[in-house]
Design a protein around this motif. Sequence first.
Motif, PDB file in Angstrom:
ATOM      1  N   ASP A 159     -32.478   7.521  12.913  1.00  0.00           N
ATOM      2  CA  ASP A 159     -31.797   7.480  14.096  1.00  0.00           C
ATOM      3  C   ASP A 159     -31.307   6.350  14.680  1.00  0.00           C
ATOM      4  N   SER A 160     -30.131   6.082  14.774  1.00  0.00           N
ATOM      5  CA  SER A 160     -29.148   5.192  15.055  1.00  0.00           C
ATOM      6  C   SER A 160     -29.433   4.692  16.406  1.00  0.00           C
ATOM      7  N   SER A 162     -32.504   5.073  18.123  1.00  0.00           N
ATOM      8  CA  SER A 162     -33.675   4.676  18.298  1.00  0.00           C
ATOM      9  C   SER A 162     -34.060   3.188  18.781  1.00  0.00           C
ATOM     10  N   ASP A 165     -34.085  -1.867  14.872  1.00  0.00           N
ATOM     11  CA  ASP A 165     -33.445  -2.618  13.791  1.00  0.00           C
ATOM     12  C   ASP A 165     -34.266  -2.475  12.306  1.00  0.00           C
ATOM     13  N   SER A 166     -33.302  -2.418  11.266  1.00  0.00           N
ATOM     14  CA  SER A 166     -33.932  -2.220  10.078  1.00  0.00           C
ATOM     15  C   SER A 166     -34.765  -3.180   9.645  1.00  0.00           C
ATOM     16  N   HIS A 199     -36.165   3.244   2.258  1.00  0.00           N
ATOM     17  CA  HIS A 199     -35.261   2.585   3.269  1.00  0.00           C
ATOM     18  C   HIS A 199     -35.407   0.973   3.093  1.00  0.00           C
TER      19      HIS A 199
END
Length: 384
Positions: A159-160, A162, A165-166, A199
């Motif tokens: 979810d962008s 959320s 950060d990655s 991911h």
Amino acid sequence: MTDEDGNRYLDFFAGAGALNYGHNPPELKRDLLDYLARDGVTHGLDMSTSAKRRFLETFQRRVLKPRGLDYKIQFPGPTGANSVESALKLARKVTGREPVISFTNAFHGMTLGALSVTGNAMKRGGAGVSLTSTVPMPFDNYLDGQMPDFLLFERLLLDSGSGLDSPAAVIVETVQGEGGINVARAEWLRGLSELCKRHDMLLIVDDVQMGCGRTGPFFSFEEAGITPDIVCLSKSISGYGLPLSLTLIKPEHDVWEPGEHNGTFRGNNPAFVTATTALDTYWADDALERSTLAKGEWINSELSAIAASGEGMSVRGRGLAQGLAFEQADRAGKACRASFDRGLLVETSGPESEVAKLMPALTITDAELERGLALFADAVRSCQ
């Protein structure tokens, strides 16, 4: 162990996992004394020595090759926290990303980086500064099975909106020793490994306390059939309680520049000597592993009987890391105190010190184990 007054104690603490082979194993002591007597190098910074070469060759032959593992070995400093710090730094350097995912009730050490991925509020509070760039997620069964594994974690990753950060990496203990003997299922660990691959996150396994055979196999993650990107080892890797730690790194992740992570005590030659002998003595075959698993089942059975004899107790553990959890947290401390009064050394663990934690030496004899379990059972009964 014997105190100054001649009182004898059975040690079910084992240096918090630093003495997996017991106190002063004679084979290791013999080789250490011989090395010191012939003026072997004691301190060599990170220079090459014959003791280091023999250890590296033996670790490759006894540990990595039989398991089909390909890791480069870094000596990050003398403690488990040193290994964790180097793992966190390297993961961020490899990925170019900052956040690291940790888990509820985790414990990874007392330095700032290690504390940032530790769950215990009291220990985190000792930092004196904000601990940032980490995000906690629920450990296996933290929500009592009410949510599918990694549902929240993956939803946040996808979810962008959320706000997560990655991440650069995930750091995990397969059994949370200081967190209360919380055991991750093999399928949960496999799911975590697959999630990391999907991911593009590095998987760091902190095997500082549960490695070197504590759960049976040399590495605690072997049962799950996973291969972490980075592994942290310390405590019993020297075999003698001497300070030593390793960071195992998949070759493609070894992007350190010369001197980028260094220190005065990156390696300990006397510890190399005892570590080499420990590997040759205890890991030339699978006898110790089989013994540890059998004794773990024995302890689990005895603890289950104790738990069934009263109210508010439950059993946790794998191998020779076992715990008796009390619903009334203060009973664990009372049981440990009563054990000490009877000649048995046991510690508490868990966020409320609610677990009496049994971690005897892997080399404990059947007679010693039987006696220790009888003392512990009597101690628990005295606190009911």
